[in-house]
Design a protein around this motif. Sequence first.
Motif, PDB file in Angstrom:
ATOM      1  N   ILE A  75      -1.553 -60.559  10.033  1.00 21.31           N
ATOM      2  CA  ILE A  75      -1.167 -59.633   8.969  1.00 21.31           C
ATOM      3  C   ILE A  75      -0.808 -58.292   9.599  1.00 21.31           C
ATOM      4  O   ILE A  75      -1.474 -57.837  10.537  1.00 21.31           O
ATOM      5  CB  ILE A  75      -2.308 -59.486   7.936  1.00 21.31           C
ATOM      6  N   CYS A  76       0.267 -57.672   9.113  1.00 22.55           N
ATOM      7  CA  CYS A  76       0.645 -56.343   9.602  1.00 22.55           C
ATOM      8  C   CYS A  76      -0.314 -55.337   8.975  1.00 22.55           C
ATOM      9  O   CYS A  76      -0.518 -55.350   7.761  1.00 22.55           O
ATOM     10  CB  CYS A  76       2.075 -56.014   9.194  1.00 22.55           C
ATOM     11  N   SER A  77      -0.912 -54.492   9.793  1.00 20.55           N
ATOM     12  CA  SER A  77      -1.919 -53.602   9.233  1.00 20.55           C
ATOM     13  C   SER A  77      -1.284 -52.508   8.372  1.00 20.55           C
ATOM     14  O   SER A  77      -1.965 -51.868   7.592  1.00 20.55           O
ATOM     15  CB  SER A  77      -2.787 -53.002  10.332  1.00 20.55           C
ATOM     16  N   ARG A  78       0.050 -52.314   8.479  1.00 22.97           N
ATOM     17  CA  ARG A  78       0.666 -51.254   7.678  1.00 22.97           C
ATOM     18  C   ARG A  78       1.224 -51.754   6.362  1.00 22.97           C
ATOM     19  O   ARG A  78       0.933 -51.207   5.299  1.00 22.97           O
ATOM     20  CB  ARG A  78       1.764 -50.552   8.480  1.00 22.97           C
ATOM     21  N   CYS A  79       2.026 -52.822   6.375  1.00 23.33           N
ATOM     22  CA  CYS A  79       2.666 -53.281   5.135  1.00 23.33           C
ATOM     23  C   CYS A  79       1.963 -54.502   4.546  1.00 23.33           C
ATOM     24  O   CYS A  79       2.359 -54.994   3.503  1.00 23.33           O
ATOM     25  CB  CYS A  79       4.140 -53.589   5.374  1.00 23.33           C
ATOM     26  N   SER A  80       0.919 -55.011   5.226  1.00 21.76           N
ATOM     27  CA  SER A  80       0.176 -56.184   4.776  1.00 21.76           C
ATOM     28  C   SER A  80       1.024 -57.443   4.710  1.00 21.76           C
ATOM     29  O   SER A  80       0.624 -58.412   4.070  1.00 21.76           O
ATOM     30  CB  SER A  80      -0.506 -55.954   3.416  1.00 21.76           C
ATOM     31  N   ILE A  91       1.158 -53.980  14.338  1.00 24.47           N
ATOM     32  CA  ILE A  91       2.131 -53.594  13.316  1.00 24.47           C
ATOM     33  C   ILE A  91       3.401 -54.415  13.487  1.00 24.47           C
ATOM     34  O   ILE A  91       3.812 -54.697  14.608  1.00 24.47           O
ATOM     35  CB  ILE A  91       2.421 -52.084  13.442  1.00 24.47           C
ATOM     36  N   CYS A  92       4.013 -54.813  12.353  1.00 26.50           N
ATOM     37  CA  CYS A  92       5.183 -55.680  12.443  1.00 26.50           C
ATOM     38  C   CYS A  92       6.404 -54.910  12.950  1.00 26.50           C
ATOM     39  O   CYS A  92       6.435 -53.686  12.965  1.00 26.50           O
ATOM     40  CB  CYS A  92       5.473 -56.337  11.091  1.00 26.50           C
ATOM     41  N   VAL A  93       7.403 -55.675  13.346  1.00 25.30           N
ATOM     42  CA  VAL A  93       8.608 -55.100  13.941  1.00 25.30           C
ATOM     43  C   VAL A  93       9.272 -54.111  12.974  1.00 25.30           C
ATOM     44  O   VAL A  93       9.685 -53.018  13.358  1.00 25.30           O
ATOM     45  CB  VAL A  93       9.592 -56.231  14.311  1.00 25.30           C
ATOM     46  N   SER A  94       9.348 -54.507  11.705  1.00 22.39           N
ATOM     47  CA  SER A  94      10.012 -53.669  10.724  1.00 22.39           C
ATOM     48  C   SER A  94       9.269 -52.335  10.522  1.00 22.39           C
ATOM     49  O   SER A  94       9.878 -51.264  10.465  1.00 22.39           O
ATOM     50  CB  SER A  94      10.155 -54.465   9.429  1.00 22.39           C
ATOM     51  N   CYS A  95       7.935 -52.385  10.430  1.00 28.41           N
ATOM     52  CA  CYS A  95       7.161 -51.145  10.293  1.00 28.41           C
ATOM     53  C   CYS A  95       7.313 -50.269  11.535  1.00 28.41           C
ATOM     54  O   CYS A  95       7.385 -49.048  11.445  1.00 28.41           O
ATOM     55  CB  CYS A  95       5.682 -51.455  10.077  1.00 28.41           C
ATOM     56  N   GLN A  96       7.345 -50.926  12.695  1.00 25.50           N
ATOM     57  CA  GLN A  96       7.485 -50.179  13.937  1.00 25.50           C
ATOM     58  C   GLN A  96       8.841 -49.479  13.987  1.00 25.50           C
ATOM     59  O   GLN A  96       8.938 -48.313  14.367  1.00 25.50           O
ATOM     60  CB  GLN A  96       7.334 -51.159  15.112  1.00 25.50           C
TER      61      GLN A  96
HETATM   62 ZN   LIG Z   1       4.675 -54.200   8.565  1.00 21.07          ZN
END
Ligand SMILES: [Zn+2]
Length: 175
Positions: A75-80, A91-96
Amino acid sequence: MVEYFENPLLPGKPMFRCERLSASLQVESCAGMWNKANAGGHPPERLFRCLQCPLGAEHAGVGDANMSPLRGTTICSRCSGTDLRLIGGNICVSCQDRAYEGLKGRNAKGKAPVKHPPLARRSVRYVCGGEVRVLARNLTASSDELVVELLRDSPKRVVIGRGCVGGGLRQGVLL
Ligand SMILES: [Zn+2]
């Protein structure tokens, strides 16, 4: 109730029937697999069923295993978002990418990025293994990020504290 038995050929090595793996296992190997599955990072697929096994935890002598449903997930810790490739395991690529655009002040189209929450250093206090600890991260969008990170990555049960304000410790469960 778990029943223990011994193979006459292997005296002194208690075994039991593991329902999760549908196999008879030595207690010792069960503990080893549980430890490996819960060592952090992403366990090999064959050990997924050991991840949140209370019996394995007991055999490994770890009564306070992290039983959060987030444990060991991607799970991405920012966007879940789930099942994503995580940069640095967090953190996922998109959030990064969005965070990077926010820092640069422009997006891929050369325009000012919109609606990106300000990134700042945040910390949470938590109890793990009987100790109060602090997790601090730079460039975070919210403190929920830190909570997700702990619940996802900690092999041991964590009890998240809501900083110094609001008081009271909260069970390590994501609402
Ligand atoms: Zn994310």
